[in-house]
Scaffold this active site. Structure first.
Site, PDB file in Angstrom:
ATOM      1  N   GLY A 638      -0.108   3.923   3.665  1.00  0.00           N
ATOM      2  CA  GLY A 638      -0.447   2.554   4.040  1.00  0.00           C
ATOM      3  C   GLY A 638      -0.433   1.609   2.854  1.00  0.00           C
ATOM      4  O   GLY A 638      -0.449   2.008   1.687  1.00  0.00           O
ATOM      5  N   HIS A 639      -0.391   0.311   3.169  1.00  0.00           N
ATOM      6  CA  HIS A 639      -0.354  -0.705   2.116  1.00  0.00           C
ATOM      7  C   HIS A 639      -1.690  -0.851   1.413  1.00  0.00           C
ATOM      8  O   HIS A 639      -1.761  -0.927   0.201  1.00  0.00           O
ATOM      9  CB  HIS A 639       0.070  -2.051   2.715  1.00  0.00           C
ATOM     10  CG  HIS A 639       1.491  -2.074   3.165  1.00  0.00           C
ATOM     11  ND1 HIS A 639       2.090  -3.186   3.688  1.00  0.00           N
ATOM     12  CD2 HIS A 639       2.442  -1.111   3.155  1.00  0.00           C
ATOM     13  CE1 HIS A 639       3.342  -2.908   4.001  1.00  0.00           C
ATOM     14  NE2 HIS A 639       3.569  -1.660   3.684  1.00  0.00           N
ATOM     15  N   GLY A 640      -2.762  -0.954   2.192  1.00  0.00           N
ATOM     16  CA  GLY A 640      -4.092  -1.044   1.620  1.00  0.00           C
ATOM     17  C   GLY A 640      -5.029  -0.165   2.423  1.00  0.00           C
ATOM     18  O   GLY A 640      -4.928  -0.103   3.653  1.00  0.00           O
TER      19      GLY A 640
END
Length: 788
Positions: A638-640
């Site tokens: 995931g990105h964050g």
């Protein structure tokens, strides 16, 4: 896994006092008499000043008796009252002259008497130990009986990060512990007894009095006093409406309360408002009232989002639960039904959204007593699992039906399932072999349960195939072990959705969500089952940036729980062999309030948990995302791991993330916004986070987010005038953050016209290849050292 979106379980705030210098300053070394024969105010004051001069420390009172006059605390100083130590305040009135103090805010405090222990505009202060503090209150009350003013005992004003732990506070002249405009307070394990039994207690001998305070945690206390044991106020008389501050973000738990006017009291000073307060797991015995909310026409303010869980009330002398908009300082006229209407003004109080669950015991008068105002009825009061025996029946006056005809006062012995009736989907024709679609059968089971005012819609062991369906209020979807619910992948089953809302507006989506709920309450999805969104065909047919159906979609709903289920292959989330693309968040809130996420595992292509507060539109208005607790969870890819923003228009606040592990995400903790998004992002707390193999920054705060990483490190950010679309990030706390990241361990970029303000990192140990990057920031403290 459990996700709860409702009004009680997610009181989310963090109490992050900073440990001060541990150097010990024994008061005996400053000439203090340990026999109690000599008043030792000067020696005690000298010890406090010396500790303060050396950047803080512990002022220790070893076993003995110490007599003193008033004491003023200073930042980063702890008073430690050891076991066997007795600190007695002399009752000589001349030692406590009138006091005028100019506060950091510019406000002037004027007191008739100097408080016994006080702090004005200080931070990181503590009173701890197993000893006793005696206020000699009996002498004061005999000298100045009620309603005369007497000195406060412990008095904190415009202070932050206050800890009271372990001590016995007794025999106070007036309020025992009093906070004014103070925040981030922890009170645990103290005992308050006041006054002595031989003295008529009179009024204004409250145990703990807040007026106002924010981020207060009271736990494991024992209180026996002559007025309210614990009272929450928000008055601040003499302030303009712009200066009023609320009492909010309060948790009171695991405590015993004996005697006193009320166990827990809210008001009657309510001008600044009271909200997001939870009282749970407490015992009240012999108090006049158990739970009391009181205000009056001239007090104003909103009292809302107050929650009481698992309270036992024994031998209550008056009402068990009392809510009164007509309080006048006495009981006179409280039962008067002929309350005449008056115009609504800024001094009209509003009481709403109060929840009681698991309340048991007995009271002499009414178990429930509620009196509102005709111009401002008490609304949306819910009692679940309520069993309080009383000599008088329930009394309700000036309570109101909420819009749409739903009763504003809910009285029932029930849980969130709302009914024990079980509706097996197979009884409605559902196929448990997965060969035939069961959409109609599932819908009919839900509709029948809703028609019967709620129930459990049960999926027994097997495989089920379904198209989209809609949840209703008071419904539990119960999945037995080894159930698989798979959704059809035919786009014709998911037509564009147009939903007419009660306000007459229409909400639209390009595809009908797989499971949807609009303006419902008391919904549970539970069980060790697999919910399979069959997303791979959707991704093949409609790759990014095309829209696809959402999986679980809740709109303007209340009391929602998702527990234990495995959610996979969402049409909005790709299979592992597909480039994830944007907007494939695991859990996305935009906006939401009172959210509790616990013990979840998320592996997705965008943000694992994303908190937004956009929706500044005609459908919903501007609602902030607030009162969030995310804990005990694992985030992969995931990105964050946990991202806030970039949609911040309505604001994000009072968010806590704790006890989590992030592994292999692009960023660990990410706060992002930009010019044009606006909103206030504040009071965000992160505790005990492990971040492993983070591919970019460990912690990133960016007010210059533009959808990509391009230009994020640019130092030459041009100043532009502040307007309504300028975002503001402040009061962000990190404690116990460990791990490693590929890029910066800490990356913060603000705006020249509105810098990122007041970010504090304690016990921060994240290894990285690029260190720390700060630009357009102010008051950034890392492990006790301010960054310049």
């Amino acid at each position: 896994m459990m996700i709860i979106l409702w009004s009680i379980i997610c009181l989310s705030f963090s109490l992050s006092y900073i440990q001060c210098n541990s150097e010990i300053y024994n008061v005996l070394e400053f000439g203090v008499d340990p026999t109690g024969h000599i008043v030792s105010t000067k020696g005690i004051t000298a010890a406090i000043r010396e500790a303060s001069r050396n950047n803080g420390g512990v002022v220790q009172f070893p076993k003995g008796v110490y007599r003193t006059g008033p004491i003023q605390l200073r930042s980063d100083v702890t008073l430690q009252i050891d076991n066997g130590a007795l600190l007695v305040f002399d009752d000589n009135k001349k030692l406590y002259p009138p006091l005028n103090v100019t506060l950091p805010s510019g406000e002037v405090i004027v007191l008739s008497y100097t408080p016994l222990i006080s702090a004005f505009g200080q931070r990181n202060i503590s009173v701890t130990g197993r000893g006793t503090i005696d206020g000699s209150g009996a002498s004061w009350i005999k000298l100045l009986p009620p309603p005369s003013t007497r000195p406060f005992f412990l008095y904190f004003v415009e202070s932050q990060e206050v800890l009271l732990e372990g001590v016995h506070i007794k025999n106070s002249p007036m309020y025992n512990v009093h906070f004014k405009d103070t925040s981030h307070i922890t009170i645990k394990g103290i005992t308050i007894t006041n006054p002595e039994n031989t003295v008529d207690p009179g009024p204004n001998t409250d145990g703990i009095n807040c007026d106002p305070c924010r981020y207060l945690h009271v736990s494991n206390v024992t209180i026996s006093t002559g007025d309210d044991a614990i009272v929450m106020k928000a008055d601040m008389r003499g302030r303009t409406s712009m200066q009023l501050k609320p009492t909010e973000h309060v948790l009171i738990e695991n405590s015993l309360i004996f005697a006193g006017h009320a166990g827990i009291s809210m008001g009657s000073a309510t001008a600044g408002g009271l909200g997001n307060i939870t009282v749970r797991n407490c015992l009240f015995s012999g108090t006049n009232r158990g739970i009391y909310i009181k205000t009056a026409r001239d007090r104003g303010g909103k009292v809302e989002d107050i929650h009481y869980h698992n309270i036992t009330m024994l031998n209550i002398r008056k009402e068990g639960v009392a809510i009164a908009d007509v309080y006048n300082g006495t009981d006179e006229g409280l039962h008067e039904r002929n309350v005449y209407p008056q115009p609504v003004t800024v001094t009209t109080p509003f009481i709403r959204n109060i929840e009681f669950q698991g309340i048991r015991g007995n009271s002499k008068k009414e178990s429930i007593f509620i009196v509102g105002l005709p111009e401002s009825p008490v609304v949306n009061i819910t009692f679940n699992d309520f069993s309080v025996k009383s000599d008088l029946p329930i009394f309700l006056n000036q309570t109101k039906l909420t819009p749409g005809g739903t009763v504003g006062i809910f009285l029932a012995l029930l849980s969130l399932t709302a009914s024990a009736t079980v509706y097996n989907v197979t009884d409605f024709g559902a196929d448990s072999t997965g060969k035939n679609a069961s959409t109609t059968a599932i819908t009919e089971a839900i509709d029948k349960a809703a028609e019967d005012y709620g129930g459990v819609v049960r999926f027994t062991k097997g495989q089920y195939l379904s198209g989209p369906f809609e949840l209703k209020s008071n419904i539990t979807l119960q999945f037995d072990d080894d159930v698989v619910l798979k959704f059809l992948d035919d786009p014709k089953e998911y037509p564009p959705l147009r939903k007419l809302l009660p306000n007459g507006l229409t909400f639209s989506l390009p595809y009908t969500p797989l499971i949807r709920a609009f303006i419902v309450r008391n919904v549970i999805i539970r069980g060790k089952a697999i919910l399979d969104g069959n997303g791979a065909p959707w991704w093949k047919r409609l790759p990014p940036p095309n829209d696809r159906p959402k999986f679980l979609f809740f709109y303007q709903s209340y009391n929602v729980t998702v527990e234990d289920v495995a959610i996979r292959n969402s049409p909005m989330n790709p299979p592992s062999y597909v480039d994830p693309g944007p907007n494939t968040d695991g859990i996305n809130c935009n906006p939401c309030r009172y959210l509790h996420v616990t013990n979840v595992t998320v592996d997705t292509g965008d943000d694992c948990v994303a908190l937004d507060a956009d929706l500044g539109d005609k459908l919903m208005g501007r609602w902030p995302t607030e009162h969030i607790l995310i804990e005990n969870s694992h985030m992969f890819a995931g990105h964050g791991a946990v991202s806030m923003g970039s949609a911040t228009t309505a604001g994000l606040r009072n968010v806590t993330v704790r006890n989590c592990i992030f592994n292999g995400t692009d960023r660990g903790l990410y706060i992002k916004t930009r010019r044009g998004r606006g909103g206030l992002v504040e009071d965000i707390h992160h505790h005990n986070i492990t971040m492993l193999n983070i591919r970019k920054e460990g912690i990133a705060i960016a007010a210059v987010y533009n959808g990509t990483d391009e230009g994020m490190h640019e130092r030459n950010i041009h100043w532009v005038p502040i307007d309504d679309t300028t975002p503001f990030i402040r009061n962000i706390r990190y404690r116990g953050i460990r791990g490693n990241s590929k890029l910066e361990s800490l990356f913060i970029v603000g705006l020249p016209e509105r810098q990122v303000l007041d970010v504090i990192l304690d016990d921060f140990h994240v290894q990285s290849e690029k260190g720390i990057f700060l630009n357009q920031t102010q008051h950034i403290i890392i492990n006790g050292k301010e960054q310049l």
